[in-house]
Design a protein around this motif. Sequence first.
Motif, PDB file in Angstrom:
ATOM      1  N   LEU A 267       0.844  -1.200   0.000  1.00 15.25           N
ATOM      2  CA  LEU A 267       0.000   0.000   0.000  1.00 15.25           C
ATOM      3  C   LEU A 267       0.879   1.248   0.000  1.00 15.25           C
ATOM      4  N   GLY A 268       1.958   1.199   0.791  1.00  9.50           N
ATOM      5  CA  GLY A 268       2.852   2.348   0.864  1.00  9.50           C
ATOM      6  C   GLY A 268       3.507   2.655  -0.462  1.00  9.50           C
ATOM      7  N   VAL A 269       3.989   1.602  -1.166  1.00 12.18           N
ATOM      8  CA  VAL A 269       4.688   1.806  -2.436  1.00 12.18           C
ATOM      9  C   VAL A 269       3.699   2.099  -3.558  1.00 12.18           C
TER      10      VAL A 269
ATOM     11  N   SER B  35      -3.879  -4.649  -2.523  1.00 13.80           N
ATOM     12  CA  SER B  35      -2.715  -3.773  -2.316  1.00 13.80           C
ATOM     13  C   SER B  35      -1.515  -4.235  -3.144  1.00 13.80           C
ATOM     14  N   VAL B  36      -1.354  -5.569  -3.302  1.00 11.60           N
ATOM     15  CA  VAL B  36      -0.267  -6.089  -4.144  1.00 11.60           C
ATOM     16  C   VAL B  36      -0.492  -5.680  -5.594  1.00 11.60           C
ATOM     17  N   PHE B  37      -1.721  -5.786  -6.059  1.00 13.20           N
ATOM     18  CA  PHE B  37      -2.049  -5.376  -7.425  1.00 13.20           C
ATOM     19  C   PHE B  37      -1.795  -3.878  -7.618  1.00 13.20           C
ATOM     20  N   LEU B  38      -2.162  -3.097  -6.595  1.00 13.39           N
ATOM     21  CA  LEU B  38      -1.932  -1.654  -6.637  1.00 13.39           C
ATOM     22  C   LEU B  38      -0.434  -1.352  -6.742  1.00 13.39           C
ATOM     23  N   CYS B  39       0.373  -2.096  -6.004  1.00 14.35           N
ATOM     24  CA  CYS B  39       1.820  -1.891  -6.016  1.00 14.35           C
ATOM     25  C   CYS B  39       2.416  -2.242  -7.382  1.00 14.35           C
ATOM     26  N   ILE B  40       2.009  -3.384  -7.922  1.00  9.96           N
ATOM     27  CA  ILE B  40       2.519  -3.810  -9.233  1.00  9.96           C
ATOM     28  C   ILE B  40       2.128  -2.793 -10.305  1.00  9.96           C
TER      29      ILE B  40
END
Length: 568
Positions: free
Chosen positions: A23-25, A95-100
Amino acid sequence: MQNERKDRFFLKLLMWFTFLSTLGVGGGIFFLLFAVVPIEQTYTDRGWSQFKIDNVMKYFVLGWVVFGFIASFLYYFLILKKNRWVASWLFVIGSVFLCISGMYYFLNTGNGIVQASQGEIVEGDRFTFGPYPEKEDLVRLHEQGYDGVITLLNPTLPIEKPLLDKEKASVEEIDLELISIPMLPWVGDNSKSIQRVKQLIQQDDKKYYVHCYLGRHRVDVIKQVINEELGDDTYALNFMQPTTLARGELFNFPDQAIMIGPFPTDEEWFTRIKRGGVKEVVSLLPDSPSNKWQSKAKQVTKEMGIDFTAMPISQNPTLEEVRTIVNYVEAAEHKVYVHAFQNNTVSMMAEALIDWDATLVGDVSPTVQCGSAEWVGRKYLIGCSPSEEERTTLRAIGVEQFIDLDGMTLGQQYEQLKRVKHERRPSYIITSRHEQEQVKQVAVGLLYGSMTGGQEWETLTLAGAAPIRHERNLLLGPMLLPEEYESFALEKGVAQIILLYSPSTTSEETLTKASVEAERRGISIRSIPLVNNYEKDLIPLIESENGLNYIMTEKELLPLVNTYIKKF
């Protein structure tokens, strides 16, 4: 059972950490692109200095960090801890999808937001400069006969390392030489990198493509280094010297390679001093080891390869002291930057001496029979009519003539002040008390544009649209109505109107009408067609006038012209 609980605890901890970091990245990248960048651009359009913008934007960044931790702890205590597994996994996957997605979007330099900020490609016989090249760009460079690529990306910057690794893989496939000369984007010890570039110029005659991330700041330094090594201006720097720094006004002199201003911020040392071609810095600060600002100036100039000269000024400087400094910088055969910490009496006296070869002397505003007079730099004093005895005192501090504007119309006051400006004689301007502020505004506009960084322009409105402040002496706005030539141009002391027009859409009648309205009020006006490379006419025209420049164009062209001017 105990092992199962332990496994669940570690699984929850892993899921919480994954959610927090991704989420942070990922969220941080999109927050940067779609919130921070537009907000920063808004502040830039308002004319804020980068120092001021940085101080504000850090709170947005800090706010995102705080938000990320709050969101992650809410996720843990409201969802994970209560064993809501479906929701827990959905949040983590999201959140992982958002980061990628964020990483892909940011590292793809072909997206619109990045491209809008990129500099233009500048070609030369041996070196071509531009932004980060994608693989297809590298293939094209190879086909065009380039021998290699010089990358200025710095692997110590986390966002640039993946781009550098990708570039290394691409050039290996294409059989291009890659030379890595890491540079820091702003102030820093880039001396070793600059030395490597100098050696490269002397060693071979290969053809290289030189780039940083955006192709603007760091490549401009290398252009400058190459120009110095070749002894000419082979690579032009698309750069318009600013007139406002974070700590005060910056004064440029069209006929001399001299600048006077305050102590630069870390960013300004690079973007305004080094990039502006300064070869020597003259410091007016006390020259002692305990003076941290003087020590910093010595360190920064050494890192940038700029000569440093200390010329500390006394607490109550005389005219002779200031003239000694002016004589020194005027005798230099290179570009010089003179600075105090903030602009002061010495700065303004030196500005007047360099520009007019004469100055008013003093720190405290002189008092006449009806009150205090007001300084406009050290070129004008504005106040009520002085007695004969007071005139003698005023002449002793440099007043060469007394100009009586009392009872004149605004147009007549503008005309008289413009005449005095062209005569270049320090003057005492006589006006009634109730008109003193208005006369001062016209005088400041004609001489400097603004003495507060142009902050007064932020609330200015015109019938066509709100003007956009670029510098203390540069406004961009719509075509003026006939009455606005007086209510705006005369009142604000516009020294020059520059009319940018489209040859295909602007009628001859519009051009003629604008010229007639300006000229009948004594306002200088120049017209420039919006054709390729129109900055070759525009930038020298702006830099030739220290007073307020008003660039006007048709309302529908304002966004296009605004974007174009910001590149310089």
